[in-house]
Design a protein around this motif. Structure first.
Motif, mmCIF file in Angstrom:
data_model
loop_
_atom_site.group_PDB
_atom_site.id
_atom_site.type_symbol
_atom_site.label_atom_id
_atom_site.label_comp_id
_atom_site.label_asym_id
_atom_site.label_seq_id
_atom_site.Cartn_x
_atom_site.Cartn_y
_atom_site.Cartn_z
ATOM 1 N N PRO A 1 1.546 14.824 15.748
ATOM 2 C CA PRO A 1 2.390 15.353 14.681
ATOM 3 C C PRO A 1 2.830 14.261 13.711
ATOM 4 O O PRO A 1 2.714 13.072 14.007
ATOM 5 N N SER A 2 3.318 14.724 12.580
ATOM 6 C CA SER A 2 3.785 13.787 11.564
ATOM 7 C C SER A 2 4.903 12.914 12.128
ATOM 8 O O SER A 2 5.785 13.405 12.834
ATOM 9 N N GLY A 3 4.853 11.659 11.830
ATOM 10 C CA GLY A 3 5.896 10.748 12.275
ATOM 11 C C GLY A 3 5.703 10.241 13.688
ATOM 12 O O GLY A 3 6.554 9.520 14.221
ATOM 13 N N SER A 4 4.551 10.580 14.301
ATOM 14 C CA SER A 4 4.351 10.167 15.687
ATOM 15 C C SER A 4 3.892 8.713 15.805
ATOM 16 O O SER A 4 3.883 8.152 16.900
ATOM 17 N N GLY A 5 3.519 8.097 14.695
ATOM 18 C CA GLY A 5 3.163 6.683 14.740
ATOM 19 C C GLY A 5 1.680 6.400 14.545
ATOM 20 O O GLY A 5 1.223 5.278 14.776
ATOM 21 N N LYS A 6 0.918 7.389 14.069
ATOM 22 C CA LYS A 6 -0.536 7.214 13.907
ATOM 23 C C LYS A 6 -0.863 6.129 12.875
ATOM 24 O O LYS A 6 -1.640 5.216 13.152
ATOM 25 N N SER A 7 -0.256 6.262 11.699
ATOM 26 C CA SER A 7 -0.543 5.276 10.648
ATOM 27 C C SER A 7 -0.101 3.881 11.077
ATOM 28 O O SER A 7 -0.784 2.888 10.797
ATOM 29 N N THR A 8 1.036 3.829 11.721
ATOM 30 C CA THR A 8 1.532 2.543 12.204
ATOM 31 C C THR A 8 0.500 1.881 13.112
ATOM 32 O O THR A 8 0.192 0.689 12.972
ATOM 33 N N LEU A 9 -0.054 2.671 14.025
ATOM 34 C CA LEU A 9 -1.064 2.147 14.946
ATOM 35 C C LEU A 9 -2.294 1.649 14.180
ATOM 36 O O LEU A 9 -2.805 0.551 14.431
ATOM 37 N N LEU B 1 0.820 -1.217 0.000
ATOM 38 C CA LEU B 1 0.000 0.000 0.000
ATOM 39 C C LEU B 1 0.851 1.264 0.000
ATOM 40 O O LEU B 1 0.437 2.306 -0.478
ATOM 41 N N ARG B 2 2.039 1.172 0.574
ATOM 42 C CA ARG B 2 2.926 2.335 0.605
ATOM 43 C C ARG B 2 3.614 2.563 -0.734
ATOM 44 O O ARG B 2 4.186 3.618 -0.961
ATOM 45 N N TYR B 3 3.574 1.528 -1.615
ATOM 46 C CA TYR B 3 4.330 1.595 -2.864
ATOM 47 C C TYR B 3 3.840 2.725 -3.753
ATOM 48 O O TYR B 3 2.650 2.904 -3.967
#
Ligand SMILES: Nc1ncnc2c1ncn2[C@@H]1O[C@H](COP(=O)(O)OP(=O)(O)OP(=O)(O)O)[C@@H](O)[C@H]1O
Ligand SMILES: [Mg+2]
Lengths: 429, 230
Positions: free
Chosen positions: B42-50, A426-428
């Motif tokens: 903030p950007s890079g804080s890990g939201k998408s990862t979560l 999905l990141r691609y």
């Protein structure tokens, strides 16, 4: 996801890149067309050859030659120590199951007319015996055959009389013709010559002859042959059996073997035909194998395109997985794309292959055979008679082979697609 | 009532070459059915990862994600795929399949889940109606505006009646007016249909529309607030 959905999704993927799909399909088309063309020409060739042989063949006649056979003589590099003579026919006539044995002596000779010399085979025969054994093919078109022929009598095969079948006569009954041949060593050849009187011309036999009468041979009394060729040997003894059944063939063959041991080779026409047929099949397979190489190239093309396609569609694969598609379904979709390409390619390829082989027989072969019209050009008749034959087995086989090739080469790309990690896909970009 | 989603001491470490990046460092979160949660940070804080971990798109380095009482780490790839059919994803860049029409895009998750063709058609037109796009059903994504595409994506996410919707910056690529309408749609879905929503956003005004705001910094939850007055 059911099969219909998978196929329609795969079809959508192909439609997206029409030109690319068309070019990939073309690879399969060429490969399958080559295989189909070669196999159907080969099959047509086999049928013509077999039927031509069958025409010249008398199935109830065994041929006995001295030594361990032609091949063995070539391998050992020497002519056979053993030889057959005229009186061996008496021995063979005694064997149960034999109707009539007759000896022949063949030699390559030249027949000249004007400044042209035609290389043909002169065969010394016993006119009476030979014409009874080969009563169906050794028939006179013109002239007459004496039971007690003069020493200089010669009977010509049809193509020595009317080679182009257009009335341009080469030799006629009543003509006197010169036969020339060489003796001595290769370095010091001695040219010999003898004049014969044409007493008859045979009806056209057709076909190709290995043993038995042929349109391109000239027949002379065997006694004359032995005298002028300075030998007391004979080349072959033809043994006509009381029947053409395998039992008779086997029992007479065994009897001859019992008497002569390894000194002679007995060849039965049916065995020859079988051997010949199997050699042709092998050659056909070999040709198909060569054509298969083009399919291999097509397969590699498919693999290449599929890898590119998987990379390009990484994001799409990620989406499908985020929507809950299983790995094996992703794999199946890509395999289906390949299968569809293979299916279309194979179907078109079969049609093209047939078209190609018909084109070759209709337009290419005639060019070859008109170029070399010679009285001794047996091959021309074979070539011009070939009709491509596509057997159902080859047709179905080629179809599935085309599909199988594309699917096989798509396995790796499809597997790669199925193994993509959803997040990364999905990141691609 | 058991939470729909629960994370326990969730860690995620990416390897950038040989350098470990700790995107999440111990996140404990519980989301009840019917909730509307905004995740900000903030950007890079890990939201998408979560969000990816909650959506079973990825596996945690440490800790657990429990969805409907099932520990996701115990599932194999096929079981994860089946689980994802009950989760609705909406991405910042829409992620529609370009060669399919709006209705085909909405239909796709239903086809993947093995729903019969006739039911699929019914469900698809119902969903497109719900997001106000019945008229655009036959259009390809390229023929739709950003807001329309995002509504198609929401319709698609709702197709299999998911346990919850995950939205990663759904308004990130559309103008603020369209964004407001989109949030209105989400609130309607949440209030009228009881759809559980977990949404990442940068926009505090949008976050305020949610029932609950979770603030993340450097891979940890630093604050949770409930909006009583909405
Ligand atoms: N696949 C990855 N490989 C390496 N590092 C990653 C990967 N994905 C995320 N990261 C890193 O992990 C950290 C958290 O990323 P994440 O995408 O979760 O942040 P985010 O809060 O969603 O940011 P944004 O608001 O910009 O989307 C970032 O430092 C990012 O660089
Ligand atoms: Mg993000």
């Amino acid at each position: 996801m059911d099969v219909v959905d998978i196929f329609s999704y795969a079809w959508g993927g192909i439609k997206l890149r029409k030109l690319r799909a068309a070019l990939t399909t073309l690879g399969i088309v060429i490969g399958i067309a080559a295989i189909v063309a070669l196999l159907s020409l080969g099959e047509g060739f086999r049928i013509v050859i077999t039927s031509q042989f069958e025409r010249g063949f008398a199935l109830d006649v065994l041929t006995v030659t001295a030594g361990r056979g032609l091949l063995a003589n070539i391998i050992t590099g020497s002519g056979s120590e053993e030889y057959l003579a005229l009186n061996d026919t008496y021995t063979m006539n005694e064997i149960a199951g034999v109707r009539q044995a007759t000896a022949t002596l063949s030699k390559s000779i030249g027949i000249s007319q004007g400044n042209k010399t035609y290389m043909v085979t002169a065969v010394g025969i016993n006119f009476t015996e030979y014409s009874t054994i080969y009563s169906t093919s050794f028939q006179l078109e013109d002239g007459s055959m004496s039971l007690n022929p003069a020493n200089d009598s010669i009977i010509l095969g049809y193509r020595l009389h009317d080679p182009w079948k257009n009335g341009t006569i080469l030799f006629n009954v009543g003509d006197y013709i010169n036969l020339t041949w060489t003796t001595g060593s290769i370095t010091k050849p001695i040219v010999k010559r003898y004049t014969f009187h044409v007493v008859g011309v045979l009806k056209e036999i057709g076909g190709i002859s290995i043993f038995g009468p042929s349109d391109i041979q000239a027949y002379i009394p065997i006694t004359t042959a032995q005298k002028i060729f300075e030998t007391d040997q004979v080349s072959q003894i033809q043994v006509q059996l009381v029947s053409s059944e395998q039992e008779t063939i086997d029992s007479v063959t065994n009897s001859i073997k019992n008497i002569y041991g390894d000194k002679v080779t007995v060849i039965s026409p049916s065995a020859m035909l079988n051997t010949f047929s199997s050699i042709l099949s092998t050659v056909q397979l070999l040709l198909a194998g060569l054509a298969g190489i083009s399919l291999l190239v097509a397969g590699i093309g498919i693999m290449n395109i599929m890898i590119v396609s998987v990379i390009e569609r990484t994001r799409e694969i990620g989406i499908l997985k985020s929507l809950g598609m299983k790995n094996k379904t992703v794999m199946t979709i890509f395999l289906c794309e390949a299968a569809l390409i293979g299916l279309v390619g194979a179907a078109i390829g079969i049609v093209f292959g047939l078209g190609l082989s018909n084109f070759v027989t209709n337009f290419v072969f005639p060019l070859i055979s008109t170029g070399t019209s010679q009285p001794n050009g047996q091959g021309n008749r074979v070539i011009s008679n070939i009709v491509p034959v596509l057997t159902p087995t080859v047709c179905v086989g080629a179809f599935f082979f085309g599909i199988a090739t594309s699917v096989l080469f798509a396995l790796y790309p499809a597997w790669r697609a199925s193994k993509l990690k959803p997040v990364e896909a999905l990141r691609y970009e | 009532m058991a939470p729909v989603v629960q994370t326990i001491n969730l860690h995620k470490t990416y390897m950038l070459g040989k350098v470990p990046v700790n995107a999440l460092r111990g996140v404990d979160l519980e989301i009840e059915s019917g909730d509307f949660v905004a995740i900000v940070g903030p950007s890079g804080s890990g939201k998408s990862t979560l969000l990816n971990l909650i959506g079973a798109l990825d596996r945690p380095t440490e800790g657990k994600v429990i969805i409907d009482g099932v520990d996701v780490s115990t599932l194999n790839d096929d079981e994860l795929a089946e689980l994802r059919r009950r989760i609705g994803f909406v991405f910042q860049f829409f992620n529609l399949i370009p060669r399919l029409t709006a209705s085909e895009n909405v239909e796709l998750p239903l086809a993947i889940a093995g729903v019969k063709k006739r039911q699929r058609k019914e469900k698809t037109s119902e969903l497109l109606k719900a997001v106000g796009l019945s008229e655009r059903a036959g259009h390809n994504p390229t023929e739709l505006s950003g807001g329309e595409q995002q509504r198609v994506a929401i319709a698609r996410a709702l197709a299999n009646e998911p346990r919850f919707l995950l939205l990663d910056e759904p308004t990130g690529n559309i103008d603020s007016k369209t964004a407001d309408m989109l949030i209105l749609l989400l609130r309607k879905l949440n209030e009228e249909r009881g759809v559980t929503i977990i949404m990442i956003t940068h926009d505090l005004n949008i976050a305020k529309q949610a029932k609950r705001i979770v603030r993340i910094l450097d891979g940890r939850i630093i604050e949770e607030t409930s909006n009583i007055a909405t």
